[in-house]
Design an enzyme around this catalytic site. Structure first.
Site, PDB file in Angstrom:
ATOM      1  N   ALA A 201       1.024  -1.104  -0.152  1.00 22.15           N
ATOM      2  CA  ALA A 201       0.053   0.072   0.014  1.00 22.15           C
ATOM      3  C   ALA A 201       0.858   1.236   0.184  1.00 22.15           C
ATOM      4  O   ALA A 201       1.931   1.260   0.289  1.00 22.15           O
ATOM      5  CB  ALA A 201      -0.940   0.012   1.292  1.00 22.15           C
ATOM      6  N   HIS A 202       0.145   2.257  -0.044  1.00 25.38           N
ATOM      7  CA  HIS A 202       0.860   3.709  -0.170  1.00 25.38           C
ATOM      8  C   HIS A 202       0.529   4.430   0.923  1.00 25.38           C
ATOM      9  O   HIS A 202      -0.747   4.478   1.295  1.00 25.38           O
ATOM     10  CB  HIS A 202       0.394   4.428  -1.682  1.00 25.38           C
ATOM     11  CG  HIS A 202       1.367   5.389  -1.915  1.00 25.38           C
ATOM     12  ND1 HIS A 202       1.138   6.790  -1.075  1.00 25.38           N
ATOM     13  CD2 HIS A 202       2.233   5.874  -2.969  1.00 25.38           C
ATOM     14  CE1 HIS A 202       2.167   7.806  -1.720  1.00 25.38           C
ATOM     15  NE2 HIS A 202       2.807   6.944  -2.715  1.00 25.38           N
ATOM     16  N   PRO A 203       1.395   5.273   1.830  1.00 26.85           N
ATOM     17  CA  PRO A 203       0.845   6.067   2.854  1.00 26.85           C
ATOM     18  C   PRO A 203       0.007   7.071   2.397  1.00 26.85           C
ATOM     19  O   PRO A 203      -0.390   7.673   3.377  1.00 26.85           O
ATOM     20  CB  PRO A 203       2.318   6.279   3.363  1.00 26.85           C
ATOM     21  CG  PRO A 203       3.203   6.382   2.308  1.00 26.85           C
ATOM     22  CD  PRO A 203       2.767   5.337   1.405  1.00 26.85           C
TER      23      PRO A 203
END
Length: 399
Positions: free
Chosen positions: A233-235
């Protein structure tokens, strides 16, 4: 169409004292674009010659072969006067010297840039690649890619909560350091075109690894919250993650609200657009887990490849999570001519593509000391005479 001109770096002479990955990658890219690169190896050879299996069809280490095409090889012991004399003969008309010894090594041999080379070869661009640089709290210490991944926080943001910090599957710090060195060399050559003077260029694994902390460094500087591993995932973005399909995994990258609407329509969940928890990216990031569960439920019965194709055609960036074999066998890899084939050799081309002066990758990687006679023949006879025993092919064993 006008015929292509010669390689962009045709006529550039490079002396390559590097081993392993970052330096050889840099000099291979110079060679691909026309530079004349002489790889000077120690008597034992570049360490990657021994990093096998696997072996290429020509019985070289695949690791070494990936980084050293288009170069000539001569083996010299630079701690000895004989080897140093040959190096000086090569430097008389060289444009670039690239080295990645532990800082202080060349100085110990009397070959430091400021110490000996700058005054003698004022037009020389010398690039030094190292783990941490020559000074500071970690100055002069040895460094390898994974060590820098650990020291500079890259491992801490890779992996998942279950796995804990994890090394990236590629030596990304080494790779980018090679590109940093390449960029620095080309900028220094441009400056030399302007004022006629060479200079020393520095590229360190530490600087490179820290520079890779985007956006995680900015997030911490702005929020004070230390980033943690999020798996795929991406922050800052959601949904921007891999999702399970019936026969594999698909990565979906949604960066704006329009893409999110198209995603919801394509997977048969247009109702998600009206859910206030998913109204914009900020809300989607806050409710990441709930959104992921709903997307995976919608995708569970679909096959990965048709799903990815449907999403891409709808304007939603997506891809099957391929393995290395699938990626290299993909038709677009062939279309982009990303594999270099020379006789028995196959490797990857560099990603930059100059359409007016295209790269022309050279011969397959050399055997250790393969080009001793040719390299010595190109230096002035007086220099060869001064070199003494180093000219004797028996002085350094062939491999």
């Amino acid at each position: 169409m006008a015929s292509a001109r010669q390689g962009a770096l045709q006529g550039l002479k490079v002396v390559d004292l590097t081993r392993v990955l970052a330096g050889p990658l840099c000099t291979q890219m110079l060679a691909d674009h026309g530079a004349d690169v002489v790889k000077v190896e120690p008597p034992a050879g570049d360490e990657t010659r021994k990093l096998a299996p696997p072996l290429t069809p020509s019985r070289q280490s695949a690791y070494f072969a990936a980084l050293n095409r288009g170069k000539q090889s001569i083996s010299l012991d630079l701690s000895k006067r004989d080897g140093q004399d040959v190096l000086h003969a090569l430097l008389r008309d060289a444009d670039v010297l690239v080295e990645n010894f532990v800082p202080g090594t060349l100085e110990r041999w009397g070959l430091g840039y400021e110490q000996a080379l700058a005054a003698r070869y004022p037009r020389l661009v010398m690039c030094s690649i190292s783990g941490f640089g020559a000074d500071g709290p970690l100055g002069g210490l040895p460094g390898y890619d994974a060590v820098l991944q650990a020291a500079c926080g890259l491992m801490s943001i890779n992996g998942s909560a279950d796995s804990g910090p994890t090394k990236l599957g590629i030596p990304v710090v080494d790779h980018l350091t090679g590109y940093a060195a390449l960029s620095g060399i080309l900028m220094a050559l441009r400056a030399r075109d302007r004022d006629g003077r060479g200079q020393r260029v520095e590229a360190t694994l530490y600087d490179t690894a820290i520079s890779l902390l985007v956006p995680h460094a900015a997030n911490w500087l702005s929020s004070g919250e230390c980033p943690a591993p999020l798996g795929s995932a991406h922050p800052n973005i959601a949904p921007y993650d891999k999702f399970c399909a019936a026969d594999g995994e698909v990565f979906i990258g949604v960066v704006n609200d329009g893409q999110f609407r198209r995603l919801c329509q394509a997977i048969g969940r247009p109702d998600l657009v009206a859910d206030p928890r998913f109204a914009d990216n900020a809300q989607r990031v806050r409710h990441r887990d709930a959104l992921t569960a709903r997307i995976e439920a919608a995708l569970g019965g679909q096959r990965a490849a048709p799903l990815a194709d449907t999403l891409m055609q709808a304007g939603v960036p997506a891809a099957v999570v391929n393995d290395v074999a699938a990626a290299l066998n993909h038709p677009h890899t062939a279309h982009r001519q990303l594999l270099v084939r020379k006789g028995r050799y196959t490797g990857l081309r560099a990603p930059m593509r100059l359409l007016g002066t295209p790269a022309c990758p050279g011969r397959e990687p050399p055997e250790l000391d393969q080009d001793r006679a040719a390299v010595l023949a190109r230096v002035r006879p007086s220099s060869a005479d001064d070199a003494g025993p180093a000219i004797d092919r028996q002085e350094v064993p062939m491999k």
